[in-house]
Enzyme design. Structure first.
Site, PDB file in Angstrom:
ATOM      1  N   LYS A  53       0.844  -1.207   0.000  1.00 31.69           N
ATOM      2  CA  LYS A  53       0.000   0.000   0.000  1.00 31.69           C
ATOM      3  C   LYS A  53       0.874   1.250   0.000  1.00 31.69           C
ATOM      4  O   LYS A  53       0.611   2.212  -0.715  1.00 31.69           O
ATOM      5  CB  LYS A  53      -0.926  -0.006   1.233  1.00 31.69           C
ATOM      6  CG  LYS A  53      -2.067  -1.016   1.120  1.00 31.69           C
ATOM      7  CD  LYS A  53      -2.820  -1.216   2.433  1.00 31.69           C
ATOM      8  CE  LYS A  53      -3.869  -2.324   2.276  1.00 31.69           C
ATOM      9  NZ  LYS A  53      -4.561  -2.691   3.504  1.00 31.69           N
ATOM     10  N   GLN A  97      -4.592  -1.269   9.716  1.00 34.30           N
ATOM     11  CA  GLN A  97      -4.574  -2.610   9.120  1.00 34.30           C
ATOM     12  C   GLN A  97      -5.198  -3.621  10.084  1.00 34.30           C
ATOM     13  O   GLN A  97      -4.865  -3.657  11.265  1.00 34.30           O
ATOM     14  CB  GLN A  97      -3.127  -3.008   8.786  1.00 34.30           C
ATOM     15  CG  GLN A  97      -2.988  -4.329   8.052  1.00 34.30           C
ATOM     16  CD  GLN A  97      -3.578  -4.326   6.632  1.00 34.30           C
ATOM     17  OE1 GLN A  97      -3.673  -3.294   5.972  1.00 34.30           O
ATOM     18  NE2 GLN A  97      -3.986  -5.496   6.172  1.00 34.30           N
ATOM     19  N   ASP A 120     -11.059   3.148   4.079  1.00 36.03           N
ATOM     20  CA  ASP A 120     -11.459   1.739   4.010  1.00 36.03           C
ATOM     21  C   ASP A 120     -12.972   1.609   3.823  1.00 36.03           C
ATOM     22  O   ASP A 120     -13.454   0.545   3.425  1.00 36.03           O
ATOM     23  CB  ASP A 120     -11.112   1.034   5.338  1.00 36.03           C
ATOM     24  CG  ASP A 120      -9.811   0.247   5.266  1.00 36.03           C
ATOM     25  OD1 ASP A 120      -9.491  -0.287   4.186  1.00 36.03           O
ATOM     26  OD2 ASP A 120      -9.135   0.163   6.311  1.00 36.03           O
TER      27      ASP A 120
HETATM   28  N1  GUN Z   1      -6.958  -6.489   6.305  1.00 39.41           N
HETATM   29  C1  GUN Z   1      -7.273  -7.229   5.206  1.00 39.41           C
HETATM   30  N2  GUN Z   1      -7.876  -6.465   4.283  1.00 39.41           N
HETATM   31  C2  GUN Z   1      -7.944  -5.215   4.796  1.00 39.41           C
HETATM   32  C3  GUN Z   1      -8.455  -3.989   4.288  1.00 39.41           C
HETATM   33  O1  GUN Z   1      -8.992  -3.884   3.174  1.00 39.41           O
HETATM   34  N3  GUN Z   1      -8.332  -2.925   5.128  1.00 39.41           N
HETATM   35  C4  GUN Z   1      -7.773  -3.016   6.362  1.00 39.41           C
HETATM   36  N4  GUN Z   1      -7.717  -1.914   7.116  1.00 39.41           N
HETATM   37  N5  GUN Z   1      -7.289  -4.143   6.852  1.00 39.41           N
HETATM   38  C5  GUN Z   1      -7.379  -5.230   6.063  1.00 39.41           C
END
Ligand code: GUN
Length: 297
Positions: A53, A97, A120
């Site tokens: 990311k 995350q 998100d």
């Molecule tokens: N963990 C797995 N997928 C995601 C996501 O799309 N966003 C976040 N914040 N954590 C994750």
């Protein structure tokens, strides 16, 4: 039949290039888009996702701030970090995350993020906005799936769509988005009776269960569009540890009309849509007349 491969990696490249243009224009206008990513602990899969990311942001001209916190971080300490980022005008998007360590209540943390920075799309305000048909931030994975379907020209109005999985992150918002496009949507889950019969009715089948290769060829209608959201490791056999989806690609690709591969399908699109959401947040902030102020360090 051999299914057409829906190349999410290629589509994601196009979207990232568009994001870079938008980020450059916004930066020139005085607001460099900024995304803060918080990683608590050292879960290996989460570390990889977060690294990707941050790299995507750098390549698109979005400033990224990666904050690593130790696995024994208290909920109060994490909430304090989120609060500081909420108040930081140079940060337009905040991503914590998941999963979080067990001492931290995930819901409480998600709800502490400003809905205006919730890139998100997990905050209850954004989930509610999606539900009522006026979405602000769409969760990145379902958003990416909709872009894949749109790019492939898949007709959704009136289509029978089956979503396997009911998580807050993928299954439920995915079903809502498909419903908004006038699909007839069925959500299947672990208690569904005769899952195969439901799946076989689907013109579009979205697998988001987290079980390696559980959707097999006999569960798919010939010619169906199959979207594989799964990211699993093969548990045993000669390819043990290799990445695979929720769909048995080798078998299903002989029956389906179109299919997303794993890797190279939904995964890159999830990452691309995070950039799109961050840009949306920054553009809205800029339009509201809130360019970032220089931070005194
Ligand atoms: N963990 C797995 N997928 C995601 C996501 O799309 N966003 C976040 N914040 N954590 C994750």
């Amino acid at each position: 039949m051999t299914a057409k491969i829906l190349d999410g990696a290629a589509l994601a490249r196009t979207i990232r290039a568009q994001c870079a243009v938008r980020a450059a224009a916004l930066t020139k206008a005085g607001t460099q888009p900024g995304l803060a990513v918080i990683l608590v602990g050292e879960d290996p899969a989460s570390s990889v996702y977060v690294r990707h990311k941050v790299k995507d942001c750098e390549e698109s001209g979005i400033r990224s701030i990666l904050e690593r916190m130790p696995a024994d971080t208290t909920e109060a300490a994490l909430l304090a970090r989120v609060e500081a980022l909420n108040a930081d005008p140079s940060v337009h998007g905040i991503l914590v995350q998941l999963p979080l360590p067990p001492q931290i209540n995930e819901r409480r943390v998600i709800e502490s993020i400003s809905p205006d920075k919730d890139v998100d799309g997990f905050h209850v305000v954004n989930a509610g906005a999606l539900m009522t048909g006026e979405p602000r931030f769409l969760p990145c994975t379902p958003y990416g799936v909709m872009k894949i379907l749109e790019d492939a020209g898949v007709e959704l109005s009136g289509a029978e769509v089956v979503v396997v999985g009911r998580s807050n992150i993928v299954g439920k918002p995915q079903a809502m988005l498909l419903l908004q496009r006038n699909a007839t949507v069925t959500i299947c889950h672990s208690r569904t009776r005769d899952l195969a019969a439901h799946c076989r009715r689907a013109d579009v089948l979205v697998a988001a269960v987290g079980k390696a290769r559980m959707i097999t060829a006999e569960m798919v209608k010939p010619g169906a569009v199959v979207i594989d959201v799964g990211m699993n490791r093969i548990p045993d056999g000669p390819n043990v540890g290799k990445l695979c989806g929720d769909v048995d690609f080798d078998g299903v690709s002989k029956v389906a009309g179109a299919i997303t591969p794993v890797p190279g399908g939904v995964g890159p699109m999830t990452r691309a849509m995070l950039l799109v959401n961050t840009l949306e947040a920054a553009e809205r902030d800029h339009a509201a007349g809130n360019p970032p102020v220089a931070k005194a360090i």
